[in-house]
Design a protein around this motif. Sequence first.
Motif, mmCIF file in Angstrom:
data_model
loop_
_atom_site.group_PDB
_atom_site.id
_atom_site.type_symbol
_atom_site.label_atom_id
_atom_site.label_comp_id
_atom_site.label_asym_id
_atom_site.label_seq_id
_atom_site.Cartn_x
_atom_site.Cartn_y
_atom_site.Cartn_z
ATOM 1 N N ILE A 271 0.850 -1.186 0.000
ATOM 2 C CA ILE A 271 0.000 0.000 0.000
ATOM 3 C C ILE A 271 0.888 1.238 0.000
ATOM 4 O O ILE A 271 1.870 1.313 0.741
ATOM 5 C CB ILE A 271 -0.926 0.027 1.230
ATOM 6 C CG1 ILE A 271 -1.783 -1.237 1.294
ATOM 7 C CG2 ILE A 271 -1.808 1.264 1.207
ATOM 8 C CD1 ILE A 271 -2.688 -1.302 2.520
ATOM 9 N N THR A 272 0.531 2.213 -0.829
ATOM 10 C CA THR A 272 1.233 3.496 -0.805
ATOM 11 C C THR A 272 0.221 4.606 -0.575
ATOM 12 O O THR A 272 -0.965 4.467 -0.887
ATOM 13 C CB THR A 272 1.994 3.770 -2.125
ATOM 14 O OG1 THR A 272 1.050 3.986 -3.191
ATOM 15 C CG2 THR A 272 2.904 2.603 -2.483
ATOM 16 N N ASN A 273 0.703 5.705 -0.033
ATOM 17 C CA ASN A 273 -0.172 6.862 0.157
ATOM 18 C C ASN A 273 0.639 8.144 0.178
ATOM 19 O O ASN A 273 1.872 8.120 0.285
ATOM 20 C CB ASN A 273 -1.005 6.720 1.444
ATOM 21 C CG ASN A 273 -0.165 6.721 2.711
ATOM 22 O OD1 ASN A 273 0.777 7.502 2.855
ATOM 23 N ND2 ASN A 273 -0.488 5.837 3.653
ATOM 24 N N ALA A 274 -0.058 9.254 0.052
ATOM 25 C CA ALA A 274 0.535 10.573 0.257
ATOM 26 C C ALA A 274 0.183 11.011 1.671
ATOM 27 O O ALA A 274 -0.957 10.836 2.109
ATOM 28 C CB ALA A 274 -0.003 11.566 -0.762
ATOM 29 N N ALA A 275 1.142 11.563 2.394
ATOM 30 C CA ALA A 275 0.910 11.899 3.801
ATOM 31 C C ALA A 275 1.597 13.209 4.160
ATOM 32 O O ALA A 275 2.558 13.642 3.507
ATOM 33 C CB ALA A 275 1.423 10.773 4.704
ATOM 34 N N GLY A 276 1.097 13.802 5.228
ATOM 35 C CA GLY A 276 1.731 14.994 5.775
ATOM 36 C C GLY A 276 2.738 14.606 6.843
ATOM 37 O O GLY A 276 2.459 13.748 7.687
ATOM 38 N N GLY A 277 3.906 15.202 6.804
ATOM 39 C CA GLY A 277 4.939 14.894 7.782
ATOM 40 C C GLY A 277 4.707 15.638 9.092
ATOM 41 O O GLY A 277 4.455 16.844 9.088
ATOM 42 N N ILE A 278 4.785 14.916 10.200
ATOM 43 C CA ILE A 278 4.657 15.511 11.526
ATOM 44 C C ILE A 278 5.999 15.488 12.254
ATOM 45 O O ILE A 278 6.353 16.430 12.969
ATOM 46 C CB ILE A 278 3.584 14.770 12.340
ATOM 47 C CG1 ILE A 278 2.205 15.017 11.719
ATOM 48 C CG2 ILE A 278 3.593 15.226 13.798
ATOM 49 C CD1 ILE A 278 1.070 14.317 12.431
ATOM 50 N N ASN A 279 6.737 14.415 12.077
ATOM 51 C CA ASN A 279 8.065 14.301 12.681
ATOM 52 C C ASN A 279 8.971 15.405 12.129
ATOM 53 O O ASN A 279 9.119 15.564 10.905
ATOM 54 C CB ASN A 279 8.652 12.930 12.358
ATOM 55 C CG ASN A 279 9.923 12.637 13.121
ATOM 56 O OD1 ASN A 279 10.815 13.475 13.223
ATOM 57 N ND2 ASN A 279 10.027 11.430 13.654
ATOM 58 N N TYR B 82 11.633 14.827 9.420
ATOM 59 C CA TYR B 82 11.243 14.494 8.060
ATOM 60 C C TYR B 82 11.295 15.744 7.187
ATOM 61 O O TYR B 82 11.281 16.872 7.673
ATOM 62 C CB TYR B 82 9.834 13.912 8.010
ATOM 63 C CG TYR B 82 9.674 12.551 8.650
ATOM 64 C CD1 TYR B 82 10.718 11.926 9.321
ATOM 65 C CD2 TYR B 82 8.451 11.887 8.605
ATOM 66 C CE1 TYR B 82 10.556 10.684 9.907
ATOM 67 C CE2 TYR B 82 8.274 10.647 9.191
ATOM 68 C CZ TYR B 82 9.335 10.050 9.844
ATOM 69 O OH TYR B 82 9.171 8.811 10.419
ATOM 70 N N ALA B 83 11.331 15.512 5.872
ATOM 71 C CA ALA B 83 11.303 16.604 4.911
ATOM 72 C C ALA B 83 10.407 16.208 3.747
ATOM 73 O O ALA B 83 10.201 15.014 3.473
ATOM 74 C CB ALA B 83 12.718 16.917 4.397
ATOM 75 N N VAL B 84 9.881 17.209 3.064
ATOM 76 C CA VAL B 84 9.070 16.939 1.880
ATOM 77 C C VAL B 84 9.898 16.151 0.875
ATOM 78 O O VAL B 84 11.051 16.488 0.602
ATOM 79 C CB VAL B 84 8.574 18.257 1.257
ATOM 80 C CG1 VAL B 84 7.934 18.003 -0.103
ATOM 81 C CG2 VAL B 84 7.591 18.948 2.181
ATOM 82 N N MET C 86 4.729 19.165 4.809
ATOM 83 C CA MET C 86 4.960 19.144 6.250
ATOM 84 C C MET C 86 3.750 19.789 6.928
ATOM 85 O O MET C 86 3.335 20.903 6.577
ATOM 86 C CB MET C 86 6.243 19.889 6.602
ATOM 87 C CG MET C 86 7.508 19.193 6.106
ATOM 88 S SD MET C 86 7.656 17.458 6.639
ATOM 89 C CE MET C 86 7.796 17.669 8.428
ATOM 90 N N ALA C 87 3.150 19.039 7.851
ATOM 91 C CA ALA C 87 1.958 19.516 8.532
ATOM 92 C C ALA C 87 2.267 20.778 9.347
ATOM 93 O O ALA C 87 3.341 20.899 9.951
ATOM 94 C CB ALA C 87 1.412 18.415 9.439
ATOM 95 N N ILE C 88 1.329 21.696 9.364
ATOM 96 C CA ILE C 88 1.532 22.991 10.020
ATOM 97 C C ILE C 88 0.988 22.939 11.444
ATOM 98 O O ILE C 88 -0.177 22.625 11.671
ATOM 99 C CB ILE C 88 0.832 24.098 9.213
ATOM 100 C CG1 ILE C 88 1.469 24.195 7.814
ATOM 101 C CG2 ILE C 88 0.915 25.432 9.943
ATOM 102 C CD1 ILE C 88 0.726 25.106 6.862
ATOM 103 N N ASP C 89 1.851 23.241 12.402
ATOM 104 C CA ASP C 89 1.456 23.155 13.814
ATOM 105 C C ASP C 89 1.327 24.513 14.484
ATOM 106 O O ASP C 89 1.092 24.601 15.691
ATOM 107 C CB ASP C 89 2.445 22.288 14.596
ATOM 108 C CG ASP C 89 3.866 22.853 14.593
ATOM 109 O OD1 ASP C 89 4.073 23.961 14.047
ATOM 110 O OD2 ASP C 89 4.771 22.181 15.125
ATOM 111 N N ASP C 90 1.454 25.601 13.723
ATOM 112 C CA ASP C 90 1.397 26.958 14.274
ATOM 113 C C ASP C 90 0.240 27.715 13.621
ATOM 114 O O ASP C 90 0.252 27.945 12.409
ATOM 115 C CB ASP C 90 2.720 27.679 13.998
ATOM 116 C CG ASP C 90 2.746 29.094 14.566
ATOM 117 O OD1 ASP C 90 1.732 29.519 15.153
ATOM 118 O OD2 ASP C 90 3.773 29.773 14.397
ATOM 119 N N PRO C 91 -0.782 28.107 14.386
ATOM 120 C CA PRO C 91 -1.919 28.820 13.788
ATOM 121 C C PRO C 91 -1.548 30.169 13.200
ATOM 122 O O PRO C 91 -2.303 30.724 12.399
ATOM 123 C CB PRO C 91 -2.901 28.969 14.962
ATOM 124 C CG PRO C 91 -2.062 28.836 16.187
ATOM 125 C CD PRO C 91 -0.950 27.895 15.829
#
Length: 281
Positions: free
Chosen positions: A112-120, A123-125, A241-246
């Motif tokens: 299985i493959t998927n596209a995902a947002g990085g939280i760690n 990680y880098a795009v 990369m997932a955004i953690d700052d509003p």
Amino acid sequence: MTDYSLAQYEETCAAIAGLTPLRPKVGLILGSGLGDIAALMSDAVAIPYDQLPHFPTSSAPGHAGCLHIGMLLGQPAVIMQGRVHMYEGYTPQQVTFPVRIMKMLGVEDLVITNAAGGINRDYAVGDLMLIDDHIDLAGMTGLDPTRGRHLPDLGPRFTPLNQAYHRPHIIKMQQSAVAHDVRLHKGVYSFLVGPSFESPAEIRLLRQLGVDAVGMSTVPEVIVARNAGIRVVAVSAITNMAIDDPDAAAITTEEEVWENVEQIIPRLRLLVQNFIQTLEE
């Protein structure tokens, strides 16, 4: 919730058998923009999802919605070129209907493959992450794909999820990455229904839970594959990369995801190709 009968699964399998006599042993579910791997097949029969009874059809961007059955690097295989998602309005049972069909066709191993947002933050795009474990927040709220009518012919009532990701397959994929100098992380994936991208607070929460990447697919299919006794290996392509700052100026967009998928495809194809070749060994 959608409950399928054994007769409905058998009807779909009969329709496929009427188009090809091949009995696939390997299955692949290819995520956003990653359906290009289907080009590696030979002597393949392509079956649009909407031509199969009870088969869910994909409306997601980057998902062709076609079942390919043929030879893949010497292995009889079935490829889902595009998947369906719960965010399209499908139930977990509908999303995982194709996995049950794969099992009935003879599939023993599933990639299985998927596209995902990085939280760690390490990680880098453009990175790839081998899924080692998952957190299913949707399942915790009652959206488990094995909920509902139990069909003993398809699997047990209760599904153990330790080693849901087959350990020997993980090792093979890691060895392939090292041999071909492909940057490959190993981490925890979290499944959220979507289609909204996660809020910054949700990203911070997921990071505290030990999540490395987040996406809108894969886990329901893994659960049903584990229930069916199929060995699974899964890889996430880190497309943003997932955004953690509003207060961050940047926002996550669909266009960003598609642009970054393109640069990842060659490395992901290489990993999958070499993994399939190791199955014969």
